[in-house]
Design a protein around this motif. Structure first.
Motif, PDB file in Angstrom:
ATOM      1  N   PHE A 163      15.724 -24.370  -3.365  1.00  0.00           N
ATOM      2  CA  PHE A 163      15.978 -23.878  -4.716  1.00  0.00           C
ATOM      3  C   PHE A 163      15.442 -24.852  -5.049  1.00  0.00           C
ATOM      4  CE2 PHE A 163      20.295 -25.729  -4.358  1.00  0.00           C
ATOM      5  CZ  PHE A 163      20.502 -26.961  -5.345  1.00  0.00           C
ATOM      6  N   HIS A 164      14.632 -24.939  -6.229  1.00  0.00           N
ATOM      7  CA  HIS A 164      14.402 -26.248  -7.309  1.00  0.00           C
ATOM      8  C   HIS A 164      15.009 -25.998  -8.448  1.00  0.00           C
ATOM      9  CE1 HIS A 164      11.146 -27.377  -4.404  1.00  0.00           C
ATOM     10  NE2 HIS A 164      10.938 -25.325  -4.632  1.00  0.00           N
ATOM     11  N   VAL A 165      15.261 -27.083  -9.185  1.00  0.00           N
ATOM     12  CA  VAL A 165      15.796 -27.122 -10.483  1.00  0.00           C
ATOM     13  C   VAL A 165      14.437 -28.063 -11.308  1.00  0.00           C
ATOM     14  CG1 VAL A 165      17.675 -29.013 -11.743  1.00  0.00           C
ATOM     15  CG2 VAL A 165      17.978 -28.067  -9.932  1.00  0.00           C
ATOM     16  N   VAL A 166      14.334 -27.301 -12.439  1.00  0.00           N
ATOM     17  CA  VAL A 166      13.176 -27.579 -13.543  1.00  0.00           C
ATOM     18  C   VAL A 166      13.787 -27.477 -14.750  1.00  0.00           C
ATOM     19  CG1 VAL A 166      11.281 -27.213 -14.443  1.00  0.00           C
ATOM     20  CG2 VAL A 166      11.844 -26.338 -12.372  1.00  0.00           C
ATOM     21  N   VAL A 167      13.789 -28.501 -15.762  1.00  0.00           N
ATOM     22  CA  VAL A 167      14.218 -29.499 -16.808  1.00  0.00           C
ATOM     23  C   VAL A 167      13.437 -30.013 -17.967  1.00  0.00           C
ATOM     24  CG1 VAL A 167      15.028 -31.587 -16.217  1.00  0.00           C
ATOM     25  CG2 VAL A 167      15.765 -31.065 -17.401  1.00  0.00           C
ATOM     26  N   GLU A 168      13.123 -29.444 -18.897  1.00  0.00           N
ATOM     27  CA  GLU A 168      11.721 -29.435 -19.919  1.00  0.00           C
ATOM     28  C   GLU A 168      12.929 -30.515 -20.836  1.00  0.00           C
ATOM     29  OE1 GLU A 168       9.281 -25.684 -21.672  1.00  0.00           O
ATOM     30  OE2 GLU A 168      11.535 -25.682 -22.090  1.00  0.00           O
ATOM     31  N   ASN A 169      11.870 -31.947 -20.589  1.00  0.00           N
ATOM     32  CA  ASN A 169      11.740 -33.529 -21.117  1.00  0.00           C
ATOM     33  C   ASN A 169      10.874 -33.570 -22.165  1.00  0.00           C
ATOM     34  OD1 ASN A 169      12.539 -36.017 -21.222  1.00  0.00           O
ATOM     35  ND2 ASN A 169      11.502 -36.228 -20.053  1.00  0.00           N
ATOM     36  N   PRO A 176      23.892 -11.782 -17.292  1.00  0.00           N
ATOM     37  CA  PRO A 176      25.379 -12.490 -17.497  1.00  0.00           C
ATOM     38  C   PRO A 176      24.989 -12.847 -15.293  1.00  0.00           C
ATOM     39  CG  PRO A 176      25.898 -10.121 -17.093  1.00  0.00           C
ATOM     40  CD  PRO A 176      24.422 -10.271 -17.910  1.00  0.00           C
ATOM     41  N   LEU A 177      25.075 -14.629 -16.120  1.00  0.00           N
ATOM     42  CA  LEU A 177      25.008 -15.272 -14.379  1.00  0.00           C
ATOM     43  C   LEU A 177      26.211 -14.166 -13.742  1.00  0.00           C
ATOM     44  CD1 LEU A 177      23.618 -16.759 -12.577  1.00  0.00           C
ATOM     45  CD2 LEU A 177      25.768 -18.649 -13.324  1.00  0.00           C
ATOM     46  N   GLU A 178      26.674 -14.930 -14.423  1.00  0.00           N
ATOM     47  CA  GLU A 178      28.068 -13.939 -12.940  1.00  0.00           C
ATOM     48  C   GLU A 178      27.897 -12.950 -12.581  1.00  0.00           C
ATOM     49  OE1 GLU A 178      28.265 -15.241 -16.291  1.00  0.00           O
ATOM     50  OE2 GLU A 178      29.057 -16.778 -15.884  1.00  0.00           O
ATOM     51  N   ARG A 179      27.315 -12.221 -12.898  1.00  0.00           N
ATOM     52  CA  ARG A 179      26.560 -10.871 -12.007  1.00  0.00           C
ATOM     53  C   ARG A 179      25.442 -10.331 -11.664  1.00  0.00           C
ATOM     54  NH1 ARG A 179      31.394  -8.129 -13.457  1.00  0.00           N
ATOM     55  NH2 ARG A 179      32.201  -8.531 -15.465  1.00  0.00           N
ATOM     56  N   GLU A 180      24.985 -11.497 -11.455  1.00  0.00           N
ATOM     57  CA  GLU A 180      23.580 -11.522 -11.114  1.00  0.00           C
ATOM     58  C   GLU A 180      23.374 -11.694  -9.365  1.00  0.00           C
ATOM     59  OE1 GLU A 180      20.955  -9.318 -12.059  1.00  0.00           O
ATOM     60  OE2 GLU A 180      22.291  -9.018 -13.398  1.00  0.00           O
ATOM     61  N   SER A 181      22.316 -11.660  -8.407  1.00  0.00           N
ATOM     62  CA  SER A 181      21.530 -12.732  -7.246  1.00  0.00           C
ATOM     63  C   SER A 181      20.904 -13.251  -8.340  1.00  0.00           C
ATOM     64  CB  SER A 181      21.366 -10.980  -6.388  1.00  0.00           C
ATOM     65  OG  SER A 181      23.115 -10.776  -6.038  1.00  0.00           O
ATOM     66  N   LEU A 182      20.745 -13.930  -7.332  1.00  0.00           N
ATOM     67  CA  LEU A 182      20.081 -15.207  -7.718  1.00  0.00           C
ATOM     68  C   LEU A 182      18.880 -15.333  -6.364  1.00  0.00           C
ATOM     69  CD1 LEU A 182      22.458 -18.202  -8.459  1.00  0.00           C
ATOM     70  CD2 LEU A 182      19.632 -17.256 -10.112  1.00  0.00           C
ATOM     71  N   PRO A 183      17.531 -15.016  -6.331  1.00  0.00           N
ATOM     72  CA  PRO A 183      16.867 -15.683  -5.354  1.00  0.00           C
ATOM     73  C   PRO A 183      16.843 -16.359  -4.705  1.00  0.00           C
ATOM     74  CG  PRO A 183      16.202 -14.899  -7.739  1.00  0.00           C
ATOM     75  CD  PRO A 183      16.948 -15.157  -8.181  1.00  0.00           C
ATOM     76  N   ARG A 184      16.895 -16.392  -3.025  1.00  0.00           N
ATOM     77  CA  ARG A 184      17.066 -17.266  -2.398  1.00  0.00           C
ATOM     78  C   ARG A 184      15.419 -18.694  -2.321  1.00  0.00           C
ATOM     79  NH1 ARG A 184      19.162 -19.190   2.215  1.00  0.00           N
ATOM     80  NH2 ARG A 184      18.058 -19.993   3.254  1.00  0.00           N
TER      81      ARG A 184
END
Ligand SMILES: C[S@@+](CC[C@H](N)C(=O)[O-])C[C@H]1O[C@@H](n2cnc3c(N)ncnc32)[C@H](O)[C@@H]1O
Length: 209
Positions: free
Chosen positions: A62-68, A143-151
């Motif tokens: 997984f990657h992490v992206v942040v707008e700056n 809702p993040l709590e009820r979703e599957s995140l792609p690997r």
């Protein structure tokens, strides 16, 4: 030391004691002087290059992206969490410069890539074949709590104040929000990023038993 400051306990280990080790991963200067870095005990005395090579062999997809766009001071803490959860890479979209203070030197062990525009970042994501999962509480978020995140995915965060740009929101595959129950409009983006990364870890990482 000021009156209010607690005395800081010395972290790490002193100079190596006993027979001199011949492990090529170990750094002769750290062996001689001691290792006071902010690294887990398993990496004591290892050279930085050896640590990065070991992390590279185990990174999560997984990657992490942040707008700056406005020099967000939370990016350092996001980089530190990305290091702790072993993200593949951190992507800074917008301004190249960011405040490294909150990273506590963890950025030296974490690949950080800069993209000058959303378009550049999206082009990279399409080539890399990662799903774009925005994390924000905007109308239509699921809702993040009820979703599957792609690997294999990129978790995309906005910055304090404006949140995610319209251009980024239009480019992502899905927008997920973290459930809130109080009166504040939003979480601090560093806290939101740590929660979302941990959700990925709970769903996909090889957890210790
Ligand atoms: C301070 S928030 C900005 C804006 C927010 N959308 C608002 O309406 O006020 C900054 C960033 O933190 C993250 N964030 C904060 N709270 C969140 C939540 N409850 N769910 C998902 N992401 C959140 C998002 O990435 C967001 O872009």
């Amino acid at each position: 030391m000021g009156e209010d400051e607690e005395p800081q306990a010395e972290v790490g280990v002193g100079p190596w004691e006993g027979a001199w080790p011949d492990d090529p991963r170990l750094d002769p200067e750290l062996l001689r002087e001691g290792d006071r870095r902010n690294v887990v005990d398993a990496y004591r005395y290892w050279s930085m290059d050896a640590i990065v090579a070991d992390l590279d062999a185990r990174r999560h997809p997984f990657h992490v992206v942040v707008e700056n766009w406005q020099h967000d001071h939370n990016i350092g803490s996001i980089v530190r969490s990305a290091n702790a959860f072993l993200a593949a890479e951190v992507h800074i979209v917008g301004r190249r410069r960011w405040n490294r203070r909150g990273a506590m030197v963890t950025d030296r062990y974490q690949h950080v890539r800069h993209h000058p525009s959303v378009e550049d970042f999206v082009a990279w994501a399409r080539t890399a074949g990662v799903a774009l999962v925005a994390i924000d509480n905007v109308p239509g978020s699921r809702p993040l709590e009820r979703e599957s995140l792609p690997r294999e995915c990129a978790l995309v965060f906005g910055q304090e104040g404006p949140g995610l740009s319209d251009e980024m929101l239009a480019a992502v595959d899905v927008v997920l929000e973290i459930a809130q129950f109080g009166s504040t409009r939003s979480l601090n983006v560093g806290a939101a990023a740590a929660i979302a990364m941990h959700s990925w870890v709970v769903q996909h990482a090889d957890l210790p038993r």
